[in-house]
Design an enzyme around this catalytic site. Sequence first.
Site, PDB file in Angstrom:
ATOM      1  N   GLY A   1       6.539  -1.343   9.674  1.00  0.00           N
ATOM      2  CA  GLY A   1       7.262  -0.296  10.374  1.00  0.00           C
ATOM      3  C   GLY A   1       6.420   0.958  10.428  1.00  0.00           C
ATOM      4  O   GLY A   1       5.186   0.899  10.405  1.00  0.00           O
ATOM      5  N   CYS A   2       7.049   2.072  10.462  1.00  0.00           N
ATOM      6  CA  CYS A   2       6.368   3.366  10.558  1.00  0.00           C
ATOM      7  C   CYS A   2       5.401   3.547   9.393  1.00  0.00           C
ATOM      8  O   CYS A   2       5.800   3.467   8.236  1.00  0.00           O
ATOM      9  CB  CYS A   2       7.403   4.479  10.553  1.00  0.00           C
ATOM     10  N   PHE A   3       4.142   3.805   9.697  1.00  0.00           N
ATOM     11  CA  PHE A   3       3.173   3.955   8.622  1.00  0.00           C
ATOM     12  C   PHE A   3       3.427   5.198   7.780  1.00  0.00           C
ATOM     13  O   PHE A   3       2.972   5.292   6.653  1.00  0.00           O
ATOM     14  CB  PHE A   3       1.731   3.901   9.108  1.00  0.00           C
TER      15      PHE A   3
ATOM     16  N   ASP B   1      12.895   2.091  13.436  1.00  0.00           N
ATOM     17  CA  ASP B   1      11.689   1.933  14.259  1.00  0.00           C
ATOM     18  C   ASP B   1      11.727   0.549  14.889  1.00  0.00           C
ATOM     19  O   ASP B   1      11.583  -0.462  14.198  1.00  0.00           O
ATOM     20  CB  ASP B   1      10.423   2.081  13.400  1.00  0.00           C
TER      21      ASP B   1
END
Length: 174
Positions: free
Chosen positions: A11-13, A90
Amino acid sequence: MAIEEAIFAGGCFWCMVEPFETRKGILSVVSGFTGGHVDYPTYDQVSGKYTGHVEAVRITFDNEHMTYKELLEVYWTLIDPTDDQGQFHDRGDNYRPVIFVSSLSQRKIAQESKKALVDSGRFKKSIIVGIEEAQKFWEAEAYHQDFYKTHPTQYKAIHKVRQKFKKKHWKIKG
């Protein structure tokens, strides 16, 4: 010191850096992109789904203080391993969870770790996290590095959803 690298997408880093970076044996955690078909992808291209990349983190670690197996144990608690359509809020293929391996040893450890999670029965749905060959890792723009430090209020807001999931499924805090 025995230096290695691991690459994980989940997902979102922004939410993948702090949980690794704050552990003993971690030398660096870099936000970036991997798995796509465009050289030098930008955040806008990846988030626009034009490149085939996923957001990921590249972790450089000293395996005398943190093993690859231990990194995987952390990784599983950061993601929803049953969701192949993204992670939490996300959504999209660019947010899918993937373990990128760079050696036969990493592949074996990742497969064993995934099997252990499946066998645990912790999740009712299938564990869908892919284990793929590592590809070129492209660092994200400077704005995305150390986001939890440079934008603590935004980070806390987006991190809250992951924490709720973690507490429910792993019965642990933080």
